[in-house]
Write an enzyme that holds these catalytic residues in place. Structure first.
Site, PDB file in Angstrom:
ATOM      1  N   CYS A   1      37.941  43.168  58.419  1.00  0.00           N
ATOM      2  CA  CYS A   1      38.078  42.198  57.325  1.00  0.00           C
ATOM      3  C   CYS A   1      37.464  40.853  57.685  1.00  0.00           C
ATOM      4  CB  CYS A   1      39.552  41.927  57.012  1.00  0.00           C
ATOM      5  SG  CYS A   1      40.500  43.364  56.606  1.00  0.00           S
TER       6      CYS A   1
ATOM      7  N   HIS B   1      39.690  37.571  34.476  1.00  0.00           N
ATOM      8  CA  HIS B   1      40.653  38.491  33.886  1.00  0.00           C
ATOM      9  C   HIS B   1      41.714  37.696  33.136  1.00  0.00           C
ATOM     10  CE1 HIS B   1      43.491  37.488  36.995  1.00  0.00           C
ATOM     11  NE2 HIS B   1      42.646  37.862  37.932  1.00  0.00           N
TER      12      HIS B   1
ATOM     13  N   CYS C   1      41.356  40.880  62.385  1.00  0.00           N
ATOM     14  CA  CYS C   1      40.833  42.209  62.059  1.00  0.00           C
ATOM     15  C   CYS C   1      39.323  42.073  61.924  1.00  0.00           C
ATOM     16  CB  CYS C   1      41.439  42.731  60.758  1.00  0.00           C
ATOM     17  SG  CYS C   1      40.579  44.215  60.173  1.00  0.00           S
TER      18      CYS C   1
ATOM     19  N   HIS D   1      42.528  48.250  56.704  1.00  0.00           N
ATOM     20  CA  HIS D   1      41.819  49.197  57.579  1.00  0.00           C
ATOM     21  C   HIS D   1      42.741  50.119  58.371  1.00  0.00           C
ATOM     22  CE1 HIS D   1      38.782  46.105  56.754  1.00  0.00           C
ATOM     23  NE2 HIS D   1      37.940  47.114  56.851  1.00  0.00           N
TER      24      HIS D   1
ATOM     25  N   LYS E   1      43.604  52.978  24.743  1.00  0.00           N
ATOM     26  CA  LYS E   1      42.398  53.370  25.465  1.00  0.00           C
ATOM     27  C   LYS E   1      41.339  53.700  24.430  1.00  0.00           C
ATOM     28  CE  LYS E   1      44.354  55.059  29.652  1.00  0.00           C
ATOM     29  NZ  LYS E   1      45.085  56.131  30.232  1.00  0.00           N
TER      30      LYS E   1
ATOM     31  N   CYS F   1      46.400  46.338  60.258  1.00  0.00           N
ATOM     32  CA  CYS F   1      45.747  45.696  59.111  1.00  0.00           C
ATOM     33  C   CYS F   1      46.028  46.534  57.862  1.00  0.00           C
ATOM     34  CB  CYS F   1      44.242  45.610  59.359  1.00  0.00           C
ATOM     35  SG  CYS F   1      43.314  45.402  57.836  1.00  0.00           S
TER      36      CYS F   1
ATOM     37  N   HIS G   1      43.275  34.431  34.688  1.00  0.00           N
ATOM     38  CA  HIS G   1      42.389  33.255  34.672  1.00  0.00           C
ATOM     39  C   HIS G   1      42.298  32.693  33.252  1.00  0.00           C
ATOM     40  CE1 HIS G   1      40.261  35.741  37.971  1.00  0.00           C
ATOM     41  NE2 HIS G   1      41.022  34.845  38.578  1.00  0.00           N
TER      42      HIS G   1
ATOM     43  N   LYS H   1      51.296  50.404  27.318  1.00  0.00           N
ATOM     44  CA  LYS H   1      51.224  49.899  25.955  1.00  0.00           C
ATOM     45  C   LYS H   1      49.857  49.279  25.649  1.00  0.00           C
ATOM     46  CE  LYS H   1      56.149  49.227  25.568  1.00  0.00           C
ATOM     47  NZ  LYS H   1      57.210  48.246  25.582  1.00  0.00           N
TER      48      LYS H   1
HETATM   49  N1  MSP Z   1      40.357  29.693  44.368  1.00  0.00           N
HETATM   50  C1  MSP Z   1      41.781  29.647  44.419  1.00  0.00           C
HETATM   51  C2  MSP Z   1      42.310  28.385  43.760  1.00  0.00           C
HETATM   52  C3  MSP Z   1      41.768  27.115  44.295  1.00  0.00           C
HETATM   53  S1  MSP Z   1      42.355  25.743  43.394  1.00  0.00           S
HETATM   54  C4  MSP Z   1      41.901  24.417  44.249  1.00  0.00           C
HETATM   55  C5  MSP Z   1      42.369  30.856  43.702  1.00  0.00           C
HETATM   56  N2  MSP Z   1      41.588  31.487  42.825  1.00  0.00           N
HETATM   57  S2  MSP Z   1      42.004  32.759  41.941  1.00  0.00           S
HETATM   58  O1  MSP Z   1      40.780  33.233  41.330  1.00  0.00           O
HETATM   59  O2  MSP Z   1      42.741  33.691  42.706  1.00  0.00           O
HETATM   60  O3  MSP Z   1      42.901  32.204  40.785  1.00  0.00           O
HETATM   61  C6  MSP Z   1      44.304  32.077  40.903  1.00  0.00           C
HETATM   62  C7  MSP Z   1      44.826  31.563  39.583  1.00  0.00           C
HETATM   63  O4  MSP Z   1      44.450  32.473  38.510  1.00  0.00           O
HETATM   64  C8  MSP Z   1      46.329  31.484  39.445  1.00  0.00           C
HETATM   65  O5  MSP Z   1      46.893  30.336  40.024  1.00  0.00           O
HETATM   66  C9  MSP Z   1      46.469  31.487  37.927  1.00  0.00           C
HETATM   67  O6  MSP Z   1      46.054  30.266  37.413  1.00  0.00           O
HETATM   68  C10 MSP Z   1      45.473  32.543  37.539  1.00  0.00           C
HETATM   69  N3  MSP Z   1      46.066  33.887  37.603  1.00  0.00           N
HETATM   70  C11 MSP Z   1      45.570  34.948  38.272  1.00  0.00           C
HETATM   71  N4  MSP Z   1      46.349  36.055  38.014  1.00  0.00           N
HETATM   72  C12 MSP Z   1      47.354  35.715  37.172  1.00  0.00           C
HETATM   73  C13 MSP Z   1      48.365  36.449  36.471  1.00  0.00           C
HETATM   74  N5  MSP Z   1      48.550  37.743  36.616  1.00  0.00           N
HETATM   75  N6  MSP Z   1      49.141  35.768  35.608  1.00  0.00           N
HETATM   76  C14 MSP Z   1      48.949  34.443  35.347  1.00  0.00           C
HETATM   77  N7  MSP Z   1      48.000  33.747  35.973  1.00  0.00           N
HETATM   78  C15 MSP Z   1      47.327  34.271  37.041  1.00  0.00           C
HETATM   79  O7  MSP Z   1      43.519  31.144  43.931  1.00  0.00           O
END
Ligand code: MSP
Length: 637
Positions: free
Chosen positions: A133, A20, A130, A150, A302, A147, A23, A299
């Site tokens: 989970c 998303h 839990c 749940h 759709k 939890c 990431h 904003k």
């Molecule tokens: N797998 C662990 C990280 C292990 S690192 C050794 C993890 N994964 S995650 O899929 O949850 O990714 C988290 C990371 O995704 C955040 O630190 C950031 O880099 C990015 N983001 C996820 N949501 C975000 C936002 N809404 N905004 C900005 N970055 C964010 O945690």
């Protein structure tokens, strides 16, 4: 002297969900930084790592829900991450997966090393479990003792597990952070970690019994247990470099920089340095922490009643415009809001207008006056200074991941070039005149420098700019130095400038339509700056604003500080109208606001917009106001 290298990592993302915006953001930042360092140091001295985190309950549960075996599920989702990065044009040197054999062996080797040195022990752990989970909850995570998923009361269970003596390294870690002030940056996150370390640091549970969680790496010293997530995931940063024996580890680890968001600060700032310390490895040089994107659903357009996902916008508006928006909009370290509306506003204002129009204006002049041919005419020194300054500011900002600041410096150079053209008005001069040639060559050469500076940020568009300017050298042969790659480009060669389609077509926003159907029009073809086009006029966002309150600006008799409401947003605007309109006359008034004026700070107060007023020959000033009340936020057309 040791060679300067650059090693940059992103978090490895969980495969329990598909990629998303968040990431993509971190990975785009890392890609921009890696491209910048490749330009500076050469591609061989840079290593950029990303990948996927594939073990643990979360992933096992997501696989079960999808009705797939964990490995098959992880293979599928990990491939989606990799594909998404390819589609976004990202260039990691390695994509690591924690289910690879090499990584599993490295994790076991690491665990064995610190087990041998006595930093891992067997003990008992009690917690709120839990069964739904299949995980422990801390007191804080429970809602009214239940939890949160749940809504059932968890069972307090005791379980034997392996623990890492993290507490033992607390004093060392505090000292390390204090003696390396830029280890964690920006500073707010360093302070957060130091505040956390004021409390005693507990040991860290590093295992789960296999009977409860089978999806993990077996502990090398006890096959009845698997490694628990962070002790598996964090090690990716060194297993990717072939720790301990590989040459890459020796070359790149000493300059390692991690890039993460604030959500995973604790594991990176506390678990990871202490784990490394226990294994006799120095911590990374910088831990760079960014904020969170919040998505403004209202904003986002759709299409066919389907919610548009931010990542889809990269396809609708182009990867470079998407990158530009993300890099420019968020101040590193702080949170920011994402909306399609603000993306389009930036695209139209900064890209289509400032940069795109400059580029097409210069190319058109060369085409029209010289049939596309320019050689190495004289370069006017006025812009030389400005381009050197831009380079120095970009380099300085990139040292501390200030992407937005770096782009701001490039945009200053773009404005200076636009201003230079308006001042010299080559469109009004004789093309054969030496001065006209110098002006046009100078603008074209500055555009080339702008393109070089933009290569890390908007690689596709910057390459197109260079090609349009008749430069077909492979951009990987360009080095970023204060001459902006000048020495490497053959300056004496005749260049054949080619007119190209608009770099960034404007996006019409008058009637919001789904992105696929939205009409894109080519940028205005006018060369003369004497008049403005209807598109340029439309860039002004004039709105009706209602005054909520008015206050004085300390130290100023002329200024008034207004809180104004536009639909659901309230802003502060500073106006020079205190003498004409006393404080108590303001509340409730409706005025006209230039809503997209670049914010500025007046007497220490940030002003976000300008209130319109009319002035007669005697200097009498009156406010412009709607003729009848109208909802605040209404657009003035
Ligand atoms: N797998 C662990 C990280 C292990 S690192 C050794 C993890 N994964 S995650 O899929 O949850 O990714 C988290 C990371 O995704 C955040 O630190 C950031 O880099 C990015 N983001 C996820 N949501 C975000 C936002 N809404 N905004 C900005 N970055 C964010 O945690």
């Amino acid at each position: 002297m040791t060679e300067e290298t650059f090693y940059l990592t992103t978090p490895i993302y969980y495969v329990n969900a598909t990629p998303h915006l968040g990431h993509a953001y971190t990975t785009i930042l890392a890609d921009t930084m890696a491209r910048f360092q490749r330009l500076r140091l050469g591609p061989d001295r840079v290593y950029f790592l990303t990948g996927t985190d594939e073990h643990g309950d979360k992933v096992a549960q997501a696989a079960a829900k999808a009705g797939e075996a964990p490995q098959a599920y992880a293979d599928r989702i990990s491939a989606i991450f990799r594909d998404t990065w390819d589609r976004l044009g990202l260039t990691p040197n390695q994509f690591i997966r924690t289910t690879s054999e090499h990584h599993k062996l490295t994790v076991q080797r690491f665990l064995q090393t610190i087990h041998d040195s006595g930093d891992i022990y067997f003990g008992e752990y009690g917690g709120h479990y839990c069964f739904g989970c299949e995980r422990f909850y801390t007191e804080k995570e429970l809602q009214d003792g239940r939890c949160p998923d749940h809504q059932t009361a968890p069972t307090f269970i005791k379980e034997e597990n392996y623990f890492f003596r993290m507490g033992k390294y607390q004093a060392w870690l505090i000292d390390y952070i204090n003696t390396h002030p830029d280890f964690i940056r920006p500073e707010r996150y360093r302070n957060e970690v130091l505040a956390f370390l004021k409390e005693p640091l507990e040991d860290l549970c590093v295992s789960r019994p296999r009977t409860r969680l089978a999806w993990g790496i077996p502990l090398p010293f006890d096959g009845q247990f698997v490694t628990y997530v962070w002790f598996d995931a964090l090690i990716n940063y060194i297993s990717a470099l072939g720790w301990p024996d590989d040459e890459r580890f020796r070359r790149f680890w000493p300059c390692a920089q991690h890039l993460i968001a604030k959500d995973i600060l604790k594991p990176h700032a506390i678990y990871w340095p202490t784990m490394l310390r226990a294994a006799g490895i120095t911590p990374c040089r910088h831990l760079n922490v960014h904020g969170y994107w919040k998505i403004e659903e209202a904003k986002m357009s759709k299409s066919l009643g389907k919610v548009v996902r931010p990542l889809d916008l990269a396809e609708s508006y182009g990867v470079d415009a998407f990158r530009y928006f993300l890099l420019r909009e968020m101040t590193f370290g702080l949170d920011a809001s994402f909306s399609e509306e603000s993306l389009v506003a930036r695209l139209n204002a900064d890209l289509a207008n400032d940069l795109g129009n400059l580029y097409s204006r210069v190319l058109k002049l060369i085409e029209r006056y010289y049939s596309g041919n320019i050689t190495d005419w004289t370069y006017d020194e006025t812009l030389s200074e400005a381009s050197r300054a831009a380079y120095a500011q970009v380099a300085g900002a990139m040292e501390h991941f200030a992407f937005s600041e770096a782009l701001g410096a490039i945009w200053n150079l773009i404005s200076a070039t636009n201003k230079y053209l308006v001042t010299h008005e080559p469109w009004k001069r004789n093309p054969e005149d030496a001065r006209t040639r110098a002006v046009i060559f100078t603008a074209a050469e500055t555009l080339r420098r702008i393109a070089v500076l933009l290569l890390p940020f908007m690689p596709g568009s910057a390459e197109r700019m260079l090609r349009g300017l008749g430069i077909d050298e492979d951009s990987s042969s360009i080095r970023l130095d204060e001459d902006l790659g000048l020495r490497l480009l053959d300056r004496s060669r005749k260049r054949q400038v080619q007119e190209m389609p608009a770099l960034f077509p404007r996006v019409e926003t008058a009637t919001p339509k789904p992105p696929e159907k939205r009409k894109r029009t080519a940028a205005s073809s006018e060369v003369s700056p004497d008049e403005i086009t209807i598109e340029e006029f439309r860039r002004l966002d004039l709105r009706v604003a209602e005054i909520v309150e008015a206050a004085e600006v300390p130290g100023s008799r002329k200024l008034v500080q207004l809180r104004v409401r536009l639909k659901d947003e309230v802003r502060t605007v500073v106006a020079g109208l205190r003498e004409q309109y006393p404080l108590d006359t303001w509340p409730g008034k409706q005025v006209i606001l230039v809503a997209n004026l670049k914010p500025s700070t007046l007497m220490g107060i940030r002003s976000e917009g300008m209130v319109l007023a009319a002035e007669d020959d005697q200097g009498r000033i009156v406010l412009l106001m709607p003729e009848q009340p109208i909802p605040p936020g209404s657009k003035v057309r």
